[in-house]
Design an enzyme around this catalytic site. Structure first.
Site, PDB file in Angstrom:
ATOM      1  N   ARG A 166       0.801  -1.194  -0.041  1.00 45.63           N
ATOM      2  CA  ARG A 166      -0.241   0.029  -0.060  1.00 45.63           C
ATOM      3  C   ARG A 166       0.905   1.212   0.029  1.00 45.63           C
ATOM      4  NH1 ARG A 166      -5.389   1.339   1.210  1.00 45.63           N
ATOM      5  NH2 ARG A 166      -5.756  -0.598   1.246  1.00 45.63           N
ATOM      6  N   ILE A 221      -8.417   3.878   0.624  1.00 47.54           N
ATOM      7  CA  ILE A 221      -7.947   5.026   1.776  1.00 47.54           C
ATOM      8  C   ILE A 221      -6.601   5.251   1.370  1.00 47.54           C
ATOM      9  CG2 ILE A 221      -7.596   4.988   4.249  1.00 47.54           C
ATOM     10  CD1 ILE A 221     -10.268   4.695   3.737  1.00 47.54           C
ATOM     11  N   ASN A 225     -14.160  14.560  -0.197  1.00 43.45           N
ATOM     12  CA  ASN A 225     -14.757  13.101  -0.397  1.00 43.45           C
ATOM     13  C   ASN A 225     -16.406  13.408  -0.325  1.00 43.45           C
ATOM     14  OD1 ASN A 225     -14.827  10.483  -0.803  1.00 43.45           O
ATOM     15  ND2 ASN A 225     -14.373  10.089   1.353  1.00 43.45           N
ATOM     16  N   HIS A 229     -19.827  11.140   0.506  1.00 37.92           N
ATOM     17  CA  HIS A 229     -20.178   9.730   1.122  1.00 37.92           C
ATOM     18  C   HIS A 229     -21.700   9.557   0.977  1.00 37.92           C
ATOM     19  CE1 HIS A 229     -20.188   6.330   3.451  1.00 37.92           C
ATOM     20  NE2 HIS A 229     -20.717   6.665   4.263  1.00 37.92           N
ATOM     21  N   ASP A 244      -9.734  12.725   5.819  1.00 39.92           N
ATOM     22  CA  ASP A 244      -8.611  12.606   6.750  1.00 39.92           C
ATOM     23  C   ASP A 244      -8.221  11.350   6.745  1.00 39.92           C
ATOM     24  OD1 ASP A 244     -10.102  11.332   8.437  1.00 39.92           O
ATOM     25  OD2 ASP A 244      -9.905  13.124   9.873  1.00 39.92           O
ATOM     26  N   ALA A 245      -7.367  10.605   7.590  1.00 38.58           N
ATOM     27  CA  ALA A 245      -6.648   9.306   7.463  1.00 38.58           C
ATOM     28  C   ALA A 245      -7.646   8.412   7.960  1.00 38.58           C
ATOM     29  CB  ALA A 245      -5.482   9.324   8.367  1.00 38.58           C
ATOM     30  N   GLY A 246      -8.761   8.966   8.566  1.00 34.20           N
ATOM     31  CA  GLY A 246      -9.798   7.836   8.981  1.00 34.20           C
ATOM     32  C   GLY A 246     -10.743   7.430   7.602  1.00 34.20           C
TER      33      GLY A 246
END
Ligand code: GRF
Length: 193
Positions: free
Chosen positions: A64, A91, A106, A108, A140-142
């Site tokens: 990754r 991700i 993003n 959703h 973000d990273a989540g």
């Protein structure tokens, strides 16, 4: 305002952005469209519209981190003001997020923080909520955890299937994404005057 759009699928939301840009309703430049795998409808639509495209195929990389580095470089080449995930189902890592800080948007198909993840529509339907919707946020990273920029509610009908509900959500999701991009472009324009 220059954007790079990332897609994994059919790209119907992307098509709405392309159409708004072509009609002059949305004043942004789509510098390029990228995908995480070959053969997506999103890349095909973009190529048809004469937009630069690239594929950073997840399956071609040993891990990754290497894929993330390659994606970061491919996007950075176009020097975008914003990167837009339009149904991009991966991700991204820290290197990517650090390269485009607060500049990775993003969308959703649910009202976050409810029903994050890859099956937001299915999960909302299975839970039995009467209202769901869509969200535009800074990624973000989540998983679907970044700051929310805009949301719109959609009523769940008794006879809804995942597909019928998703289609109604996507109508609003497209509008919300385009409105959000328009207001960011307006702000960018003011800032440079
Ligand atoms: C959107 O609902 C997006 O939020 C979800 O997948 C859909 C994208 O569809 N993750 P498309 O590729 O734009 O047709």
């Amino acid at each position: 305002m220059r954007i790079v759009v990332l897609v994994s699928g059919a790209g119907s939301n992307l098509q709405a952005v392309i159409d708004s840009v072509s009609s002059g309703a949305l004043q942004v430049e789509i510098a390029a469209v990228g995908a995480d795998r070959p053969g997506t409808g999103g890349v095909q639509r973009s190529a048809d519209a004469g937009i630069d495209t690239f594929v950073v195929n997840f399956a071609d990389y040993p891990n990754r981190a290497d894929w993330n580095t390659a994606l970061t470089q491919a996007v950075a080449f176009y020097q975008p003001d914003y990167v837009v995930s339009s149904g991009f189902m991966r991700i991204v890592g820290e290197e990517f997020l650090d390269s485009f800080p607060n500049r990775y948007l993003n969308t959703h198909p649910a009202l976050l923080p409810s029903f994050p993840g890859a099956h937001g529509v299915r999960d909302a339907l299975a839970y039995g909520v009467k209202v769901t919707g869509c969200t535009v946020m800074i990624a973000d990273a989540g998983v679907d955890t970044g700051p929310i920029l805009a949301q719109q509610a959609v009523e769940v009908l008794d006879d809804d299937t995942e597909d019928s509900l998703h289609e109604r959500i996507k109508v609003l999701e497209r509008r919300l994404l385009i409105e959000t991009l328009a207001s960011l472009a307006e702000r960018a324009d003011h800032a440079t005057r």
